[in-house]
Design a protein around this motif. Structure first.
Motif, PDB file in Angstrom:
ATOM      1  N   HIS A  22       0.734  -1.270   0.065  1.00  0.00           N
ATOM      2  CA  HIS A  22       0.204  -0.131   0.089  1.00  0.00           C
ATOM      3  C   HIS A  22       0.865   1.302  -0.181  1.00  0.00           C
ATOM      4  N   ASP A  23       1.914   1.341   1.047  1.00  0.00           N
ATOM      5  CA  ASP A  23       2.744   2.563   1.053  1.00  0.00           C
ATOM      6  C   ASP A  23       3.580   2.637  -0.089  1.00  0.00           C
ATOM      7  N   ASP A  24       3.934   1.552  -0.666  1.00  0.00           N
ATOM      8  CA  ASP A  24       5.068   1.695  -1.743  1.00  0.00           C
ATOM      9  C   ASP A  24       4.543   1.405  -3.088  1.00  0.00           C
ATOM     10  N   ASN A  30      10.467  10.248 -18.066  1.00  0.00           N
ATOM     11  CA  ASN A  30      11.601   9.616 -17.140  1.00  0.00           C
ATOM     12  C   ASN A  30      11.135   9.407 -15.899  1.00  0.00           C
ATOM     13  N   GLU A  31      10.179  10.345 -15.341  1.00  0.00           N
ATOM     14  CA  GLU A  31       9.640  10.161 -13.826  1.00  0.00           C
ATOM     15  C   GLU A  31       8.855   8.896 -13.800  1.00  0.00           C
ATOM     16  N   ILE A  32       8.113   8.656 -14.886  1.00  0.00           N
ATOM     17  CA  ILE A  32       7.181   7.267 -14.921  1.00  0.00           C
ATOM     18  C   ILE A  32       8.431   6.138 -14.992  1.00  0.00           C
ATOM     19  N   GLY A  33       9.299   6.341 -15.723  1.00  0.00           N
ATOM     20  CA  GLY A  33      10.225   4.927 -15.648  1.00  0.00           C
ATOM     21  C   GLY A  33      11.047   4.907 -14.333  1.00  0.00           C
ATOM     22  N   HIS A  34      11.558   5.958 -13.773  1.00  0.00           N
ATOM     23  CA  HIS A  34      11.829   5.890 -12.597  1.00  0.00           C
ATOM     24  C   HIS A  34      11.058   5.331 -11.551  1.00  0.00           C
ATOM     25  N   ILE A  35       9.867   5.794 -11.424  1.00  0.00           N
ATOM     26  CA  ILE A  35       8.881   5.182 -10.299  1.00  0.00           C
ATOM     27  C   ILE A  35       8.708   3.666 -10.531  1.00  0.00           C
ATOM     28  N   ALA A  36       8.501   3.177 -12.025  1.00  0.00           N
ATOM     29  CA  ALA A  36       8.511   1.906 -12.278  1.00  0.00           C
ATOM     30  C   ALA A  36       9.519   1.028 -11.958  1.00  0.00           C
ATOM     31  N   LEU A  78       2.043   3.464  -8.090  1.00  0.00           N
ATOM     32  CA  LEU A  78       1.290   3.201  -8.969  1.00  0.00           C
ATOM     33  C   LEU A  78       0.219   4.520  -9.221  1.00  0.00           C
ATOM     34  N   GLY A  79      -0.289   5.213  -7.787  1.00  0.00           N
ATOM     35  CA  GLY A  79      -1.027   6.312  -8.042  1.00  0.00           C
ATOM     36  C   GLY A  79      -0.308   7.324  -8.582  1.00  0.00           C
ATOM     37  N   THR A  80       1.065   7.584  -8.479  1.00  0.00           N
ATOM     38  CA  THR A  80       1.766   8.637  -9.046  1.00  0.00           C
ATOM     39  C   THR A  80       1.812   8.466 -10.434  1.00  0.00           C
ATOM     40  N   ILE A  81       2.113   7.302 -11.010  1.00  0.00           N
ATOM     41  CA  ILE A  81       2.151   6.979 -12.236  1.00  0.00           C
ATOM     42  C   ILE A  81       0.764   7.363 -13.115  1.00  0.00           C
ATOM     43  N   SER A  82      -0.396   6.870 -12.167  1.00  0.00           N
ATOM     44  CA  SER A  82      -1.797   7.217 -12.987  1.00  0.00           C
ATOM     45  C   SER A  82      -2.044   8.719 -12.940  1.00  0.00           C
ATOM     46  N   MET A  83      -1.703   9.683 -11.986  1.00  0.00           N
ATOM     47  CA  MET A  83      -1.426  11.120 -11.835  1.00  0.00           C
ATOM     48  C   MET A  83      -0.789  11.621 -13.201  1.00  0.00           C
ATOM     49  N   ILE A  84       0.435  11.206 -13.313  1.00  0.00           N
ATOM     50  CA  ILE A  84       1.339  11.596 -14.441  1.00  0.00           C
ATOM     51  C   ILE A  84       0.729  11.570 -15.578  1.00  0.00           C
TER      52      ILE A  84
END
Length: 634
Positions: free
Chosen positions: A444-446, A475-481, A451-457
């Motif tokens: 949930h926390d990680d 680049n940010e999506i790739g980093h978060i993935a 995934l929520g961040t990726i959805s917002m982007i």
């Protein structure tokens, strides 16, 4: 139990100081003693009236100071105790001044006499002048509808000497059962006792044992001659058989035929010469009255001997010649000169052993002392039996106690084991629950946050952003993935094992750092002497999350070209430092504190507190950042 065992050993030592009771060890083959007639018993009357009386001739002026009754032993009917000892009785003495006025010296007519077993019963009382002594029995041993009583020996003591046996005294009874050689009234005072000879404490002294050839016995019967040193009044001769080793019957080697002579001088004719005496049954002691004549020499001639190993054998423990001067009696033969004819040159034992005062390895004592000590022996034997009984109960109680403790301990151990298993199961279930909760929280926390961040982007990119912003967000999506991928691998790694070694954790830190800081040069310096140091799963997880937080901050904000990770283990303290050459920041700046980096720093401090560690963060704008973690490692 220690006190009882100590008392048992003390009583055994005390019992050894008394004469042995030989009845059960060597049961008599003849002369059981006196047996009364049968007296009827009715439902309304269980008393009997039977008596024994010993009368002394003329006007008896010497005092009597003790009386002893020896229980009869009849092995066929009383293998474990006496046979027919009277239960209620009294003893009266009559003086010559008042022959019809009895004086009761012993009275057991109102209560049953304690069972003496096989021990003699000794009664002492103040000296009394007597003419006769009477025993009156009012209750005997009951069998069916009749009762009777029996005695092996009746002894009357005068100054320590038994004066009951002499033939000139008159012995009478109200009734008597006669069956020679077992039961007969004269056997009551014949000095042949089932309790054994008057032997006392043990002395390792041999007895006289000699083998002869057949011709010597037939042509020249051996003679034993004792010189008493002077003429004495001689009352009787006592002969004590000896036991031959490996012979089943102790008295077997006693002469079958012999005769006794008394002489005043060797060259004179004998003044007393007995007929040839034949002994067909073994006996523990032979007693021969000699009418109180004066003599100096005693001669014992052996006419026939028993055979052992196909040779005649003669074995005797002691010859006692009892003399009487006034009221005193003594053994006149003790230590006197003894001579034996036809003795072989290779004789193994000396004739002097026949007058040394010892027989069968024990000292021969006076009749009075022998009977009195046997009576005292019963008290010690009863105390020993009672102590052994109590000791038996104590040992059984101890054994029961041990069994109780063992069974109780086993039950407690079993319940403890069940409780321990239940407790361990609860712990495992709780640990499993906590693990599920932790996995859910991590996801949930990680992962969920990422995934929520990726959805917002993705939603922002749908609004037709400029190309520059599009490239930054991709680049940010790739980093978060990539971060989510590493987090999933991290969760799986934590679930694989409960405990890993430091070396394995250092390898995982290095792999994680190179994955997160793919665009930077990562330098890892780890010690080599940590192969045996283990790190629990919970500690390892918090360390890894703290390290990842620091690495993500470096990757997101520092724009560092180099990252140096150094670890050292000193005195069970792990020091882990991460230093980069990025842009740095001011930890005290409010803008930083309210940023994502600020929250990251707070998470790192929270995990350091959970580890019980110290966390130091050094950073300045333009000079990079150094994070140092110090924590104890078992």
């Amino acid at each position: 139990m220690k006190a009882l065992e100590k008392r048992e050993q003390a009583l055994k030592r005390q019992l050894e100081q008394y004469p042995p009771l030989e009845s059960r060890d060597n049961p008599p083959l003849q002369y059981f003693g006196y047996l009364s007639g049968r007296h009827p018993v009715s439902p309304t009357n269980d008393t009997m009236e039977a008596w024994l009386q010993l009368s002394f001739p003329g006007k008896w002026t010497t005092s009597v100071d003790g009386i002893a009754l020896v229980p009869a032993y009849y092995p066929a009917f009383s293998p474990e105790g006496n046979y027919g000892f009277p239960k209620r009785f009294k003893i009266d003495v009559f003086s010559h001044q008042e022959p019809n006025l009895p004086v009761t010296v012993v009275d057991w007519t109102t209560a049953d006499f304690p069972d003496p077993g096989l021990h003699p019963v000794f009664f002492s009382f103040p000296q009394s002048d007597v003419q006769s002594v009477r025993i009156t029995v009012t209750k005997g041993e009951r069998q069916a509808d009749s009762q009777f009583f029996a005695l092996d020996e009746w002894m009357v003591f005068q100054n320590g000497n038994n004066i009951a046996p002499p033939a000139y005294q008159r012995l009478e009874a109200s009734d008597s059962y006669n069956e020679a050689p077992y039961w007969k009234l004269p056997y009551l005072t014949d000095r042949k006792l089932q309790v054994g000879r008057n032997l006392h404490t043990v002395h390792p002294v041999p007895d006289f044992i000699q083998y002869y050839d057949e011709q010597t016995i037939r042509d020249h019967p051996p003679e034993i001659e004792i010189d008493l040193g002077a003429q004495h009044n001689i009352g009787r001769v006592e002969l004590y058989p000896a036991k031959v080793p490996d012979m089943p019957i102790p008295e077997f080697a006693f002469p079958l035929k012999y005769h006794i002579e008394l002489r005043r001088a060797l060259n004179e004719n004998p003044i007393v010469q007995s007929a040839v005496i034949e002994e067909t049954l073994p006996s523990r002691m032979r007693w021969h009255p000699l009418s109180a004549v004066r003599a100096r020499f005693l001669r014992l001639t052996l006419h026939a001997l028993p055979r052992h190993n196909d040779r005649p054998v003669f074995a005797m423990a002691e010859i006692r010649v009892i003399g009487r001067e006034g009221d005193q009696q003594e053994n006149l033969a003790a230590g006197k000169t003894i001579r034996m004819t036809r003795l072989p040159e290779d004789a193994g034992t000396a004739p002097a052993l026949l007058v040394d005062g010892f027989g069968n390895g024990r000292e021969i004592i006076q009749e009075h002392d022998h009977i009195e000590q046997l009576a005292e022996r019963k008290k010690v034997a009863e105390a020993l039996a009672q102590t052994q009984h109590r000791l038996l109960i104590a040992r059984a109680t101890r054994q029961s106690f041990y069994w109780t403790i063992g069974i109780g301990g086993g039950i407690v151990l079993l319940f403890s084991l069940i409780l321990w298993i239940a407790y361990q199961r609860t712990i495992r279930q709780r640990a499993l629950y906590e693990l599920r909760q932790q996995i859910a929280a991590d996801l949930h926390d990680d992962i969920s946050s990422n995934l929520g961040t990726i959805s917002m982007i993705a939603k922002r990119l749908q609004q037709d952003p400029p190309p520059s912003l599009l490239q930054e967000k991709l680049n940010e999506i790739g980093h978060i993935a990539q971060e989510s991928f590493l987090s999933i691998k991290e969760i799986i790694w934590h679930m694989d094992s409960d405990v890993v070694h430091l070396a394995e954790m250092f390898g995982h830190i290095e792999k994680t750092a190179r994955s997160i800081l793919a665009g930077s040069q990562v330098i890892c310096e780890f010690p080599d002497n940590v192969a045996e140091a283990a790190v629990p799963a919970k500690t390892r997880r918090n360390i890894m999350l703290l390290v990842k937080e620091a690495l993500y901050n470096c990757a997101k904000y520092a724009k560092a070209e180099h990252m140096r990770i150094h670890a050292d283990l000193r005195h069970c303290v792990l020091v882990l430092s991460m230093k980069d050459d990025g842009c740095g920041f001011d930890p005290a700046c409010a803008q930083v504190a309210n940023s994502d980096t600020g929250r990251g720093l707070a998470n790192m401090e929270r995990r350091a507190r959970l580890l019980g560690a110290e966390l130091d963060i050094f950073s300045e704008p333009g000079k990079g950042t150094e994070v140092t973690l110090s924590m104890p490692i078992k």
